[in-house]
Design a protein around this motif. Sequence first.
Motif, PDB file in Angstrom:
ATOM      1  N   PRO A 189      -6.042  -3.441  -0.824  1.00 27.32           N
ATOM      2  CA  PRO A 189      -6.367  -2.419   0.167  1.00 27.32           C
ATOM      3  C   PRO A 189      -7.661  -1.692  -0.195  1.00 27.32           C
ATOM      4  O   PRO A 189      -7.819  -1.220  -1.310  1.00 27.32           O
ATOM      5  CB  PRO A 189      -5.165  -1.477   0.117  1.00 27.32           C
ATOM      6  CG  PRO A 189      -4.624  -1.640  -1.274  1.00 27.32           C
ATOM      7  CD  PRO A 189      -4.906  -3.061  -1.677  1.00 27.32           C
ATOM      8  N   ASN A 214       3.882   3.888  -7.298  1.00 30.06           N
ATOM      9  CA  ASN A 214       3.393   5.263  -7.090  1.00 30.06           C
ATOM     10  C   ASN A 214       4.438   6.323  -7.396  1.00 30.06           C
ATOM     11  O   ASN A 214       4.179   7.517  -7.215  1.00 30.06           O
ATOM     12  CB  ASN A 214       2.856   5.435  -5.673  1.00 30.06           C
ATOM     13  CG  ASN A 214       3.906   5.142  -4.610  1.00 30.06           C
ATOM     14  OD1 ASN A 214       5.112   5.141  -4.889  1.00 30.06           O
ATOM     15  ND2 ASN A 214       3.455   4.872  -3.386  1.00 30.06           N
ATOM     16  N   PRO A 233     -10.687   1.305   0.275  1.00 34.97           N
ATOM     17  CA  PRO A 233     -10.629   2.755   0.541  1.00 34.97           C
ATOM     18  C   PRO A 233     -10.472   3.060   2.028  1.00 34.97           C
ATOM     19  O   PRO A 233      -9.769   4.013   2.402  1.00 34.97           O
ATOM     20  CB  PRO A 233     -11.969   3.256   0.001  1.00 34.97           C
ATOM     21  CG  PRO A 233     -12.323   2.287  -1.079  1.00 34.97           C
ATOM     22  CD  PRO A 233     -11.826   0.955  -0.598  1.00 34.97           C
ATOM     23  N   ILE A 274       0.825  -1.208   0.000  1.00 30.37           N
ATOM     24  CA  ILE A 274       0.000   0.000   0.000  1.00 30.37           C
ATOM     25  C   ILE A 274       0.859   1.259   0.000  1.00 30.37           C
ATOM     26  O   ILE A 274       0.434   2.324  -0.463  1.00 30.37           O
ATOM     27  CB  ILE A 274      -0.969  -0.011   1.209  1.00 30.37           C
ATOM     28  CG1 ILE A 274      -2.030   1.070   1.071  1.00 30.37           C
ATOM     29  CG2 ILE A 274      -0.209   0.140   2.513  1.00 30.37           C
ATOM     30  CD1 ILE A 274      -3.103   1.013   2.149  1.00 30.37           C
ATOM     31  N   HIS A 318      -2.335   4.795  -5.729  1.00 32.92           N
ATOM     32  CA  HIS A 318      -3.652   4.880  -5.099  1.00 32.92           C
ATOM     33  C   HIS A 318      -4.691   4.359  -6.086  1.00 32.92           C
ATOM     34  O   HIS A 318      -4.559   4.538  -7.312  1.00 32.92           O
ATOM     35  CB  HIS A 318      -3.945   6.329  -4.715  1.00 32.92           C
ATOM     36  CG  HIS A 318      -5.153   6.490  -3.852  1.00 32.92           C
ATOM     37  ND1 HIS A 318      -6.436   6.506  -4.363  1.00 32.92           N
ATOM     38  CD2 HIS A 318      -5.284   6.660  -2.509  1.00 32.92           C
ATOM     39  CE1 HIS A 318      -7.307   6.672  -3.393  1.00 32.92           C
ATOM     40  NE2 HIS A 318      -6.633   6.763  -2.238  1.00 32.92           N
ATOM     41  N   TYR A 341      -6.865   3.082   3.200  1.00 29.23           N
ATOM     42  CA  TYR A 341      -6.157   4.339   2.957  1.00 29.23           C
ATOM     43  C   TYR A 341      -6.566   5.394   3.980  1.00 29.23           C
ATOM     44  O   TYR A 341      -5.741   6.204   4.419  1.00 29.23           O
ATOM     45  CB  TYR A 341      -6.420   4.827   1.533  1.00 29.23           C
ATOM     46  CG  TYR A 341      -5.646   4.065   0.494  1.00 29.23           C
ATOM     47  CD1 TYR A 341      -4.343   4.436   0.148  1.00 29.23           C
ATOM     48  CD2 TYR A 341      -6.197   2.958  -0.128  1.00 29.23           C
ATOM     49  CE1 TYR A 341      -3.630   3.730  -0.804  1.00 29.23           C
ATOM     50  CE2 TYR A 341      -5.495   2.244  -1.084  1.00 29.23           C
ATOM     51  CZ  TYR A 341      -4.202   2.629  -1.418  1.00 29.23           C
ATOM     52  OH  TYR A 341      -3.487   1.927  -2.352  1.00 29.23           O
ATOM     53  N   GLU A 342      -7.856   5.390   4.361  1.00 28.42           N
ATOM     54  CA  GLU A 342      -8.307   6.347   5.377  1.00 28.42           C
ATOM     55  C   GLU A 342      -7.623   6.079   6.715  1.00 28.42           C
ATOM     56  O   GLU A 342      -7.178   7.016   7.401  1.00 28.42           O
ATOM     57  CB  GLU A 342      -9.823   6.247   5.552  1.00 28.42           C
ATOM     58  CG  GLU A 342     -10.625   6.739   4.371  1.00 28.42           C
ATOM     59  CD  GLU A 342     -12.121   6.593   4.606  1.00 28.42           C
ATOM     60  OE1 GLU A 342     -12.528   6.493   5.792  1.00 28.42           O
ATOM     61  OE2 GLU A 342     -12.883   6.562   3.612  1.00 28.42           O
ATOM     62  N   LEU A 363      -4.781   4.536   7.182  1.00 31.16           N
ATOM     63  CA  LEU A 363      -3.370   4.882   7.021  1.00 31.16           C
ATOM     64  C   LEU A 363      -3.154   6.381   7.191  1.00 31.16           C
ATOM     65  O   LEU A 363      -2.221   6.824   7.883  1.00 31.16           O
ATOM     66  CB  LEU A 363      -2.898   4.419   5.646  1.00 31.16           C
ATOM     67  CG  LEU A 363      -1.415   4.583   5.320  1.00 31.16           C
ATOM     68  CD1 LEU A 363      -0.555   3.779   6.277  1.00 31.16           C
ATOM     69  CD2 LEU A 363      -1.153   4.154   3.882  1.00 31.16           C
ATOM     70  N   GLN A 364      -4.048   7.182   6.592  1.00 33.85           N
ATOM     71  CA  GLN A 364      -3.934   8.634   6.717  1.00 33.85           C
ATOM     72  C   GLN A 364      -4.198   9.080   8.146  1.00 33.85           C
ATOM     73  O   GLN A 364      -3.475   9.925   8.700  1.00 33.85           O
ATOM     74  CB  GLN A 364      -4.921   9.307   5.758  1.00 33.85           C
ATOM     75  CG  GLN A 364      -4.746  10.818   5.631  1.00 33.85           C
ATOM     76  CD  GLN A 364      -3.393  11.187   5.037  1.00 33.85           C
ATOM     77  OE1 GLN A 364      -2.866  10.480   4.191  1.00 33.85           O
ATOM     78  NE2 GLN A 364      -2.832  12.297   5.503  1.00 33.85           N
TER      79      GLN A 364
END
Length: 555
Positions: free
Chosen positions: A523, A381, A525, A363, A368, A528-529, A531-532
């Motif tokens: 992964p 990325n 969505p 990830i 993304h 990713y949230e 992770l952020q």
Amino acid sequence: MGKPNGSVHKDGFQSIVGEPSIMGPQWVGMYTTDPASPAAFTREDFEAAMMHVIREPNINSTAILRADILYEDQFELVDGEPKLASSHTEEFELGDADATYINVDEVTPRATALPDALNLYTKCAIVRRMLPRNPYKDAVLNQTCLVLNGCDPADSETSAIIYHPHLDESDSCPFYIPHVKQVAILFHKGTVSVHYIPFDSMRANDNELLRDESQRVVRTAYRLLQTAFKHSRGVKAGYEKKVNHDVVVDKVRFQNRYISLKKKHSKFLVDNWAESTDPKKHVFEDISIAAFLIELWIKVYGEDFRSRMQFRDLGCGNGVLVHILASEGVKGYGIDARHRKSWAIFPQETRACLREQVIIPSILLRPHPDMKQQYPQLEHNGRLFPVKVAHEYIAPATIVYASEDLLKSPQVNIAEFPKDTFVIGNHSDELTCWIPLLGCPFMVIPCCSHNLAGQRTRFNVRKSKESNGGSAASNSSYAGLVDHVEDIAEQLGWRVEKEMLRIPSTRNAAVISYENPLMGSFPTPKAYEVLQAEGGAENWIQNTMALMRGHPRSH
């Protein structure tokens, strides 16, 4: 010889050897609580405590693994006569044929000497099978346990617990129980006392052995009194267990598996230990974890689990857990940033299951999903990750790693595992919070608290957990870490279970999940949230690459 008869110990207990036993002439009184200071608990408290000890005899001896209850009859007084109220029997497998057994086919209560001087009836009759921790050294034995109550209203506060091992001769008495024919623990007129029926060889010397407080059989009587008194007071005070074991995996299945694995693997692992740490702690801990995992996998995947799943042990360290699982025919391998000395002791089959790699979850390297949708040809990325290095022979320098190169590096594992993979995080330190993000069923045993960047940090227990039966005292650094792993997993859709493992470690909480409706879509969505929200895992790659073996920064 220890203290003389009638002397008072520091906790107020008194030796009564040599005095006539209230239980009758065939009994020998050993110890009593202070008659001048009646206990502050009731018969019901005493019996509740003792029934718990009957079912959990390991409370009295660390040499005992558990007791299986084979037979249980409950009686009640009707018009002054005991009548059978309920009866229950259960069968248990004996286990390894190589273990030692004594009279294990005798599953009904033995005739037991009831006290002559007290008018008591049998309220409860139990036959339990005592399983020692080492059944190849100490015999598995059946034992009758009786709970006696007073028949007369005047004796309504009298209760006696009698233990009668199913022995035919004194020489066969196992180490883990007192070397006597029968044991009684009596609650009468506010005092608790312990009494023995000795073997005939003891009576031959006027019970001289039972007067010597240096003897194990005497010390055991003292501990039995301590346990009965302490646990009865605990029941009175409303004590509740802080930890519940055996929530996810059945205790009997786990312990039987543990005994089997211990027999097969412990000697080789302890005798060939190559690390500087204590082999017994680490070996037996990993045997316990392996036993738990195998029984968990049988529960989840079925008896044919070996053909339906494989494992990845992330941060596998000394490789013991990998060796045990691989030796048991489970497919999979372990990954660690550094080769360990222990790896060399394993057979080639195990060494083939140990990989020296650093783990960088994909990830952090893949595009993304939104970017991938616009540019489907993208595989990375495009990020660059500078890592400062220093060495005694060269000036400080910076190495720049590209996501494209890291995805292809044989020294990097990007944790993109087959869909039938079960991930293990056994005290995996920096990887602990990452494991629920990898999209595979998992078991994590948290240890040291790190965030997703690999930095040491402290997490607090969620307020919702504290208000739901928690307390400020439970908000330790470890409790916060365990709760944070649960929180991440639950946010990602995992149905989380928690087990306090039976291992020789204070870091024994296991966070487990094998159900997620989004499995196969990671992964997601939400990943990713998360992770952020966790800070973006900034510097994870830099910190991780610094662990590589060939790097100037040595370990």
